[in-house]
Design an enzyme around this catalytic site. Structure first.
Site, PDB file in Angstrom:
ATOM      1  N   HIS A 101      44.573   9.205  40.109  1.00  0.00           N
ATOM      2  CA  HIS A 101      44.887   9.162  41.543  1.00  0.00           C
ATOM      3  C   HIS A 101      44.264  10.422  42.146  1.00  0.00           C
ATOM      4  O   HIS A 101      44.223  11.471  41.484  1.00  0.00           O
ATOM      5  CB  HIS A 101      46.389   9.286  41.816  1.00  0.00           C
ATOM      6  CG  HIS A 101      47.249   8.197  41.276  1.00  0.00           C
ATOM      7  ND1 HIS A 101      47.873   8.288  40.060  1.00  0.00           N
ATOM      8  CD2 HIS A 101      47.651   7.028  41.823  1.00  0.00           C
ATOM      9  CE1 HIS A 101      48.608   7.200  39.867  1.00  0.00           C
ATOM     10  NE2 HIS A 101      48.487   6.422  40.917  1.00  0.00           N
ATOM     11  N   ASP A 104      46.306  13.487  41.633  1.00  0.00           N
ATOM     12  CA  ASP A 104      46.515  13.964  40.249  1.00  0.00           C
ATOM     13  C   ASP A 104      45.550  15.109  39.984  1.00  0.00           C
ATOM     14  O   ASP A 104      45.781  15.947  39.114  1.00  0.00           O
ATOM     15  CB  ASP A 104      46.134  12.897  39.208  1.00  0.00           C
ATOM     16  CG  ASP A 104      46.948  11.632  39.312  1.00  0.00           C
ATOM     17  OD1 ASP A 104      48.045  11.680  39.869  1.00  0.00           O
ATOM     18  OD2 ASP A 104      46.453  10.589  38.820  1.00  0.00           O
TER      19      ASP A 104
HETATM   20  C1  XLS Z   1      53.340   2.690  38.908  1.00  0.00           C
HETATM   21  C2  XLS Z   1      51.976   2.290  38.686  1.00  0.00           C
HETATM   22  C3  XLS Z   1      50.905   3.309  39.054  1.00  0.00           C
HETATM   23  C4  XLS Z   1      49.563   2.664  39.147  1.00  0.00           C
HETATM   24  C5  XLS Z   1      48.518   3.477  39.834  1.00  0.00           C
HETATM   25  O1  XLS Z   1      54.297   2.038  38.511  1.00  0.00           O
HETATM   26  O2  XLS Z   1      51.869   1.888  37.348  1.00  0.00           O
HETATM   27  O3  XLS Z   1      50.920   4.374  38.165  1.00  0.00           O
HETATM   28  O4  XLS Z   1      49.056   2.300  37.895  1.00  0.00           O
HETATM   29  O5  XLS Z   1      48.893   3.848  41.112  1.00  0.00           O
END
Ligand code: XLS
Ligand code: CA
Ligand code: CA
Length: 438
Positions: A101, A104
């Site tokens: 993300h 991140d």
């Molecule tokens: C949350 C999601 C998230 C997505 C990406 O539950 O898994 O981490 O994979 O935004």
């Protein structure tokens, strides 16, 4: 640059007999299965957020793992230390992809212009590492759920100003994904849903999400993004109702809004089970609709009603997942470990053990899925089960030629049908067991 995971060297395949905690027992990257090396069947990815950002903080307690990697929190030095740690980790584990993300990667600033500048700086640094290691980006995404501005959603927000911030984040995240050569771009609509219909215009919200996705597709294609966009379905959490409930719902949405040519699905195991399906169900729905793009390979805990994002160890699930992947002829995306170690597993060594578990589980899944297909009895049974559609009225039904009157006349002539062939579920389950353990 100092080594971060000292005392841990590259993880090697030692075979099923090995008792070495830091060795693969089943994942043998070069082993050829159904004509392709394991590493190609299993394009594993590291999720930046869990592995490099998450220290185990939960609603009731502080982090248990130190993910500072020697730098001060919320600084660019920390952002770069995470890059160092991430690349060292991926190289040692033998993982060739990562997912991220936007936030991140860097601490989010108060001014989005400054956040974007930080993102440029850190991705320059990542790009250098990618060049020297050959590690690639599986997919990128924008976090449109953490910041308080997204309390009512991003595409589905009631605020046009917030919608524009979502657009700005997507624009930047797409640019970064292109810069890093990402195979895909994900929309996980964690806040795209609602708590109560008393304050919600569902039709308008869903149309706005589609408008935002169209904008993203148009912009992405204009800057040379050739990969797939993905929706990652999830029924709930954080919102009570999320619009991308499951694979079927997401496919219906994509088709209704003319997005199905540019989008596929990223199916997460734990999200499928939260929707009341098996993981295989959502994979199969995606596959038969030509939309199985990528996979978030984790598992949930069926005794808990929330998203636990555990490293996968369930070999049955991994087998049925890889069975769908093999039937799909592979996937354009990869297998992202959207998974975190349990909070009490707080050492660096535990991070490696977790990936070894996940990669070994999927290696076993691949081997066993290939064995089920090579065994052939399950496929043959399914084919025979529908044999009545191979000729006569059945063939006319299957080709779409038969009319309702013709089918009805057929029934009247028969007076009463034979019972359909037995489902033989227990027989099939025992075949799976003998392939897995025989
Ligand atoms: C949350 C999601 C998230 C997505 C990406 O539950 O898994 O981490 O994979 O935004
Ligand atoms: Ca999840
Ligand atoms: Ca996920």
């Amino acid at each position: 640059m100092a080594e971060i995971f000292t005392g841990i060297s590259s993880i090697r395949y030692e075979g099923p007999e090995s008792k070495n905690a830091l060795a693969f027992k089943f994942y043998d990257a070069d082993r050829v299965v159904m004509g392709k090396p394991m590493s190609e069947h299993l394009p594993f990815a590291m999720a930046w957020w869990h592995n490099l950002c998450n220290g185990g903080k939960d609603m009731f307690g502080d982090p248990t793992t130190d993910k500072s990697f020697g730098a001060e929190a919320n600084t660019m030095a920390h952002a770069k230390a995470k890059v160092d740690a991430g690349f060292e980790f991926m190289q040692k584990v033998g993982i060739r992809y990562f997912c991220f993300h936007d936030i991140d990667l860097v601490p989010e600033a108060d001014d989005i212009n400054e956040t974007n500048r930080r993102l440029d700086e850190v991705t320059d640094y990542m790009l250098e590492k990618m060049k020297t290691t050959g590690i690639q980006c599986l997919w990128g995404t924008a976090n449109m759920f953490g910041n308080p501005r997204y309390m009512n959603g991003a595409g589905s927000t009631n605020s046009a100003e917030v919608f524009c911030f979502a657009a700005a984040q997507i624009k930047k995240a797409l640019e970064l994904t292109v810069k890093l050569g990402g195979r895909g771009y994900v929309f996980w609509g964690g806040r795209e849903g609602y708590e109560t219909l008393l304050n919600t215009d569902m039709k308008f919200e869903q149309e706005n999400i589609a408008r935002l996705m169209h904008m993203a597709v148009n912009y992405g294609r204009s800057i040379g993004f050739k990969g797939d966009f993905y929706i990652e379905p999830k029924p709930k959490e954080p919102m009570k109702h999320q619009y991308d409930y499951d694979a079927s719902t997401a496919i219906g949405f994509l088709r209704a809004h003319g997005l199905d040519k540019d989008f596929k699905l990223n199916i997460e195991a734990n999200h499928a089970t939260l929707a009341g399906h098996t993981f295989q169900h959502d994979l199969c729905v995606s596959r038969i609709n030509g939309m199985l793009g990528s996979i978030d390979a984790n598992q949930g805990d069926l005794l808990l009603g929330w998203d636990t994002d555990e490293f996968p160890f369930d070999v049955y699930d991994a087998t049925m997942c890889m069975y769908e992947v093999l039937k799909a002829g592979g996937i354009s995306g990869g297998l992202n470990f959207d998974a975190k170690t349990r909070r009490p597993s707080y050492t660096y060594e535990n991070m490696f053990e977790a990936f070894i578990l996940g990669m070994d589980t999927y290696a076993l899944g691949l081997l066993k899925a290939a064995a089920i297909i090579e065994d052939g009895r399950v496929d043959e049974f399914v084919k025979d089960r529908y044999a009545s559609y191979q000729d006569g009225i059945g063939a006319r039904i299957a080709s779409g030629e038969a009319t309702l009157e013709e089918c009805a006349a057929n029934a009247l002539k028969l007076k009463a049908p034979k019972l359909p062939g037995s489902g033989k579920q227990e027989y099939l389950e025992s075949i799976v067991n003998s392939v897995l353990f025989g």
